[in-house]
Design an enzyme around this catalytic site. Sequence first.
Site, PDB file in Angstrom:
ATOM      1  N   ASN A   1      36.879  31.678  44.921  1.00  0.00           N
ATOM      2  CA  ASN A   1      37.338  32.793  43.897  1.00  0.00           C
ATOM      3  C   ASN A   1      37.703  34.014  44.389  1.00  0.00           C
ATOM      4  O   ASN A   1      37.561  34.027  45.886  1.00  0.00           O
ATOM      5  CB  ASN A   1      36.081  32.811  42.840  1.00  0.00           C
ATOM      6  CG  ASN A   1      34.773  33.330  43.592  1.00  0.00           C
ATOM      7  OD1 ASN A   1      34.949  34.426  44.177  1.00  0.00           O
ATOM      8  ND2 ASN A   1      34.001  32.534  43.427  1.00  0.00           N
TER       9      ASN A   1
ATOM     10  N   PHE B   1      24.816  39.579  37.417  1.00  0.00           N
ATOM     11  CA  PHE B   1      25.826  40.250  37.266  1.00  0.00           C
ATOM     12  C   PHE B   1      26.593  39.443  36.356  1.00  0.00           C
ATOM     13  O   PHE B   1      26.458  38.078  36.242  1.00  0.00           O
ATOM     14  CB  PHE B   1      26.842  40.302  38.525  1.00  0.00           C
ATOM     15  CG  PHE B   1      26.660  41.496  39.211  1.00  0.00           C
ATOM     16  CD1 PHE B   1      25.230  41.738  39.920  1.00  0.00           C
ATOM     17  CD2 PHE B   1      27.443  42.604  39.512  1.00  0.00           C
ATOM     18  CE1 PHE B   1      24.723  43.139  40.502  1.00  0.00           C
ATOM     19  CE2 PHE B   1      27.003  43.728  40.360  1.00  0.00           C
ATOM     20  CZ  PHE B   1      25.748  43.920  40.748  1.00  0.00           C
TER      21      PHE B   1
ATOM     22  N   LYS C   1      23.311  36.603  28.369  1.00  0.00           N
ATOM     23  CA  LYS C   1      22.798  36.112  29.823  1.00  0.00           C
ATOM     24  C   LYS C   1      21.754  36.631  30.167  1.00  0.00           C
ATOM     25  O   LYS C   1      20.925  36.092  30.768  1.00  0.00           O
ATOM     26  CB  LYS C   1      23.992  36.378  30.776  1.00  0.00           C
ATOM     27  CG  LYS C   1      25.141  35.309  30.808  1.00  0.00           C
ATOM     28  CD  LYS C   1      26.331  35.379  31.747  1.00  0.00           C
ATOM     29  CE  LYS C   1      27.540  34.654  31.174  1.00  0.00           C
ATOM     30  NZ  LYS C   1      28.424  34.806  32.054  1.00  0.00           N
TER      31      LYS C   1
HETATM   32  O1  C5P Z   1      26.498  32.506  33.796  1.00  0.00           O
HETATM   33  P1  C5P Z   1      27.360  33.255  34.865  1.00  0.00           P
HETATM   34  O2  C5P Z   1      27.796  32.331  35.820  1.00  0.00           O
HETATM   35  O3  C5P Z   1      28.561  34.029  34.356  1.00  0.00           O
HETATM   36  O4  C5P Z   1      26.368  34.305  35.556  1.00  0.00           O
HETATM   37  C1  C5P Z   1      26.583  35.211  36.622  1.00  0.00           C
HETATM   38  C2  C5P Z   1      25.487  35.525  37.336  1.00  0.00           C
HETATM   39  O5  C5P Z   1      24.927  34.365  37.503  1.00  0.00           O
HETATM   40  C3  C5P Z   1      25.746  36.274  38.622  1.00  0.00           C
HETATM   41  O6  C5P Z   1      24.749  37.236  38.626  1.00  0.00           O
HETATM   42  C4  C5P Z   1      26.055  35.047  39.529  1.00  0.00           C
HETATM   43  O7  C5P Z   1      25.583  35.622  40.830  1.00  0.00           O
HETATM   44  C5  C5P Z   1      24.804  34.002  38.828  1.00  0.00           C
HETATM   45  N1  C5P Z   1      25.254  32.823  39.237  1.00  0.00           N
HETATM   46  C6  C5P Z   1      24.230  31.931  39.921  1.00  0.00           C
HETATM   47  N2  C5P Z   1      24.365  30.652  40.141  1.00  0.00           N
HETATM   48  C7  C5P Z   1      25.466  30.248  39.778  1.00  0.00           C
HETATM   49  C8  C5P Z   1      26.689  30.987  39.104  1.00  0.00           C
HETATM   50  C9  C5P Z   1      26.356  32.276  38.881  1.00  0.00           C
HETATM   51  O8  C5P Z   1      23.119  32.382  39.968  1.00  0.00           O
HETATM   52  N3  C5P Z   1      25.732  29.017  39.901  1.00  0.00           N
END
Ligand code: C5P
Length: 401
Positions: free
Chosen positions: A209, A322, A336
Amino acid sequence: MVLKNKNILVGVTGGIAAYKAAELVSTLRKMEANVRVIMTKSACEFITPVTFQTLSGFPVRHELFTDWSKNFIPHIENALWADAVAVVPATANIIGKIAHGIADDLLSTTIMACEAPVLIAPAMNEKMFKNPIVQGNIKKLKDLGYCFVEPAEGRLACGEVGKGRLAEIDAIIWYLEYVLSKKDYEGLRVLVTAGGTREPIDPVRFISNRSSGKTGYELAGALSMRGAEVVLISAPTNLKVPYGVDLINVETAREMYEACMESFDSVNMVIMCAAVADFEPADYSREKIKKDSGFEILKLKRTPDILSEMGRLKSQQFIIGFCAESQNLEENARRKLKEKNLDLIVANDITKDIFSSDTTSIIILDASNNKFKYDGISKKEAAHIILDAAIEKYRSSFEVK
Ligand code: C5P
């Protein structure tokens, strides 16, 4: 930011590296610090006072007894004026003089009269630096609270190779910011994640990304400056690791998950700033996939949600997530915060092209429905704002119960 409007007294002593102090003064002025320079007599053999006078915009002195008047005693006036003193470069002579309370010129007398933090950046021949007398003086000064920027290894002016080169100017600047920063994170161990993970398809291709990792690295740097012990778990970035930060490099979401779980029990706070991939290829091909192989559909599977798992496992940890969204930012962030059992969430509107930029716009939300919104701030400022909000909440929820 920390150095803006601060009064920095730069003491230049007589070593070949004296010319490098000119870059320090110029950088400090660009950072909007007020700078005065005092040189020793021998420093004037290497570089002239005019250089420093021009760069600092202030007359440069080295003699103790010029400019005295009834109301102006130079060493006392300078000592009171300074918020911090930086001796760059520092010879064995000045280190020895400070360590033994000798005040026989303007610089040593000013330092003796000064209560502000003093930063010393030694530069000398390696044998001189390793001399037990010099090392003893350094130890004595460190024990008294003087801060040292270690010299670097490399080719020395005398032709020898070894430890004795003046530290890089950005290291000296970092230490100056460090001595002037509040230490409100002292005693806390904080895990920060940063960067965008890479999910390999075959040995040459991956899904990733647009995260640059800048905010996470700014957070790690600001934490270290504010006294925290910092573990930075980073996906690949092009960024320089901040001083005083322990770096663990990872590539994939799974590797980040493993590394986070390993550190989780030992930390007081987690700042999950990384852009972790939500999906990884269902099958990894050990060989490079040929373009005429008929491979057209890439099957994906979910990666572990690290933040949710931490929210589930948390005991003493304060957790900050985040959330980057292109629509319904606040609503999604609130959801969230609750679903992942977080203490704070920082929401980014990705329609504002935050990825490659040095600036960002953030909304900070907490579980008590408080909301703080900041637009068009630098990522460095954002890091400090997030840390201000986090420490206040952390202290009120974990320490005053
Ligand atoms: O649910 P979402 O992916 O939007 O949430 C974003 C947050 O979750 C960010 O803090 C990101 O670092 C974390 N995250 C995570 N594991 C993942 C995807 C996102 O800890 N597989």
